[in-house]
Write a protein that holds these residues in place. Structure first.
Motif, PDB file in Angstrom:
ATOM      1  N   UNK A 111       8.753   3.241  45.451  1.00 45.61           N
ATOM      2  CA  UNK A 111       9.274   3.437  44.094  1.00 45.61           C
ATOM      3  C   UNK A 111      10.762   3.119  44.048  1.00 45.61           C
ATOM      4  N   UNK A 112      11.500   3.570  45.044  1.00 47.00           N
ATOM      5  CA  UNK A 112      12.930   3.242  45.119  1.00 47.00           C
ATOM      6  C   UNK A 112      13.136   1.736  45.217  1.00 47.00           C
ATOM      7  N   UNK A 113      12.342   1.090  46.078  1.00 44.86           N
ATOM      8  CA  UNK A 113      12.474  -0.355  46.256  1.00 44.86           C
ATOM      9  C   UNK A 113      12.170  -1.088  44.957  1.00 44.86           C
ATOM     10  N   UNK A 114      11.190  -0.605  44.204  1.00 42.88           N
ATOM     11  CA  UNK A 114      10.833  -1.244  42.934  1.00 42.88           C
ATOM     12  C   UNK A 114      11.978  -1.120  41.929  1.00 42.88           C
ATOM     13  N   UNK A 115      12.614   0.047  41.883  1.00 43.80           N
ATOM     14  CA  UNK A 115      13.744   0.222  40.961  1.00 43.80           C
ATOM     15  C   UNK A 115      14.895  -0.693  41.361  1.00 43.80           C
ATOM     16  N   UNK A 170      20.712  -8.091  41.235  1.00 42.81           N
ATOM     17  CA  UNK A 170      20.485  -8.609  42.582  1.00 42.81           C
ATOM     18  C   UNK A 170      19.526  -7.671  43.306  1.00 42.81           C
ATOM     19  N   UNK A 171      18.285  -8.111  43.543  1.00 42.06           N
ATOM     20  CA  UNK A 171      17.312  -7.238  44.200  1.00 42.06           C
ATOM     21  C   UNK A 171      17.832  -6.741  45.552  1.00 42.06           C
ATOM     22  N   UNK A 172      17.558  -5.494  45.845  1.00 37.31           N
ATOM     23  CA  UNK A 172      18.011  -4.879  47.088  1.00 37.31           C
ATOM     24  C   UNK A 172      16.779  -4.366  47.843  1.00 37.31           C
ATOM     25  N   UNK A 173      16.208  -5.187  48.727  1.00 38.51           N
ATOM     26  CA  UNK A 173      14.997  -4.761  49.427  1.00 38.51           C
ATOM     27  C   UNK A 173      15.284  -3.709  50.493  1.00 38.51           C
ATOM     28  N   UNK A 174      14.237  -3.055  50.914  1.00 38.64           N
ATOM     29  CA  UNK A 174      14.327  -2.042  51.960  1.00 38.64           C
ATOM     30  C   UNK A 174      14.754  -2.676  53.280  1.00 38.64           C
ATOM     31  N   UNK A 184      23.643  -8.436  56.524  1.00 39.84           N
ATOM     32  CA  UNK A 184      23.407  -9.657  57.294  1.00 39.84           C
ATOM     33  C   UNK A 184      22.141 -10.385  56.856  1.00 39.84           C
ATOM     34  N   UNK A 185      21.093  -9.647  56.524  1.00 40.04           N
ATOM     35  CA  UNK A 185      19.800 -10.247  56.193  1.00 40.04           C
ATOM     36  C   UNK A 185      19.510 -10.153  54.693  1.00 40.04           C
ATOM     37  N   UNK A 186      19.181 -11.285  54.043  1.00 43.53           N
ATOM     38  CA  UNK A 186      18.721 -11.202  52.650  1.00 43.53           C
ATOM     39  C   UNK A 186      17.483 -10.309  52.533  1.00 43.53           C
ATOM     40  N   UNK A 187      16.609 -10.387  53.543  1.00 45.48           N
ATOM     41  CA  UNK A 187      15.456  -9.492  53.638  1.00 45.48           C
ATOM     42  C   UNK A 187      15.270  -9.147  55.112  1.00 45.48           C
TER      43      UNK A 187
END
Length: 262
Positions: free
Chosen positions: A181-185, A191-195, A148-151
Motif C-alpha cells: 500500500x505504501x509503495x502504491x501511494x 517521481x515513483x519511489x519503489x521499495x 543508486x538504483x532506479x529500482x
C-alpha cells in the motif's frame, strides 16, 4: 555465591565444564542439525523456526551482504584495513557506521509498517496519510527509493518469496499488504519511489515477528560478511593508508583565499 552467579543471569547459554547448551539444546546436537539462519532465530528468539520461516530469514541475510565501496560502511572498513588494522578492527569500523542514516532504514521501516497495521484504519488510507505527513516535513519514507538504483534489484525476489509465504500460510500477510500500500501511494507521485531492500527485508522481518531493533541487528549481521570480504581484499592489496580520494584528487577548498598573518 548466589549473588555472583545471578550477576550475568541468562536464558541463552548454559555453560559448564564439558557442556555447552544454547537455549537448552546441546551444541553437539545443534551442529549438523540446524542451519545458520535457524541458529540465528534460536539465539534471538528462543525457539527453532519452521523450515519455511528459516528459508525466508536466509533470503534476507543473503540479500543484504554487500553493496560495494559506494556504501560508507564498506569504504570505512577498507580504509581501516589499508591502515594496517586487523580484520576484526576493520569490520568493527564498518559496523560502527551503521546508524540511523546509513543502515537504520530497515528498523525504521519496520516501525512504520507496524504503525500502519496497528492504526485501525484501512491500510490504503493509513498509507496515504503517512506519506502526506512525510512529504509535509520533507522527510523520506524509510524503505523506499534508492540513491543508486532506479529500482533495487533485491526488491522483487524478496517480495515474491514473502508473497508465496502468504499464499502457503507461513505468514499472515498483514505487513505485506501495508508495504505494498505504501509503495502504491509512492508510485502515484511525480517521481515513483519503489521499495528498496530495507523495505523488503522489513516486510519479511515484520511478518516473521522480529522486533524492529532486531531487524537492524540482522542487517548488521548480514552486512558483516561483506565487510569481512572487503577488509580481507584490502588487506591483501599493496596500497597503504588509502583515504577516501586518490592522491591525484584534492577536496574542493571553500575557505578564505591565501592571506598573510598580521
Amino acid at each position: 555465591m548466589t549473588e555472583a552467579e545471578d550477576w550475568w543471569a541468562t536464558a541463552i547459554s548454559d555453560i559448564s565444564p564439558g557442556s555447552i547448551r544454547l537455549r537448552g539444546y546441546a551444541i553437539e546436537d545443534l551442529i549438523g542439525s540446524v542451519s545458520y539462519p535457524q541458529m540465528v532465530w534460536l539465539m534471538t528468539r528462543g525457539s527453532l523456526p519452521s523450515a519455511a520461516e528459516a528459508a525466508l530469514l536466509e533470503l534476507t541475510l543473503v540479500a543484504a551482504v554487500d553493496h560495494g565501496p559506494q556504501a560508507p560502511s564498506v569504504a570505512a572498513a577498507r580504509m581501516a584495513a589499508s591502515c594496517g588494522l586487523d580484520l576484526n578492527n576493520a569490520m568493527a569500523t564498518g559496523v560502527n557506521l551503521l546508524g540511523d542514516v546509513h543502515g537504520g532504514a530497515g528498523q525504521q521501516c519496520m516501525e512504520v509498517l507496524r504503525s500502519l497495521v496497528d492504526s485501525g484504519q484501512p491500510v490504503g488510507a493509513a498509507a496515504t496519510a503517512l506519506v502526506a505527513a512525510y512529504k509535509e516535513r520533507g522527510a523520506y519514507v524509510p524503505g523506499f527509493g534508492h540513491r543508486f538504483h532506479p529500482r533495487d534489484p533485491r526488491r522483487d525476489p524478496l517480495m515474491t518469496a514473502i508473497a508465496e509465504a502468504v499464499a502457503d500460510g507461513t505468514v499472515e500477510g498483514r505487513y505485506v499488504e501495508a508495504a505494498l500500500a505504501l509503495e502504491a501511494v509512492l508510485a502515484g507521485g511525480a517521481r515513483p519511489v519503489p521499495m528498496n531492500i530495507d523495505g523488503a527485508t522489513a516486510t519479511i522481518y515484520c511478518e516473521l515477528g522480529f522486533a524492529p531493533e532486531l531487524g537492524r541487528g540482522l542487517f548488521v549481521l548480514s552486512r558483516s560478511v561483506g565487510l569481512l570480504a572487503h577488509a580481507w581484499e584490502q588487506h591483501n592489496e599493496p596500497t597503504r593508508i588509502k583515504g577516501p580520494l586518490p592522491r591525484s584528487a584534492n577536496p574542493t577548498y571553500t575557505g578564505p583565499p591565501p592571506r598573510t598573518l598580521p
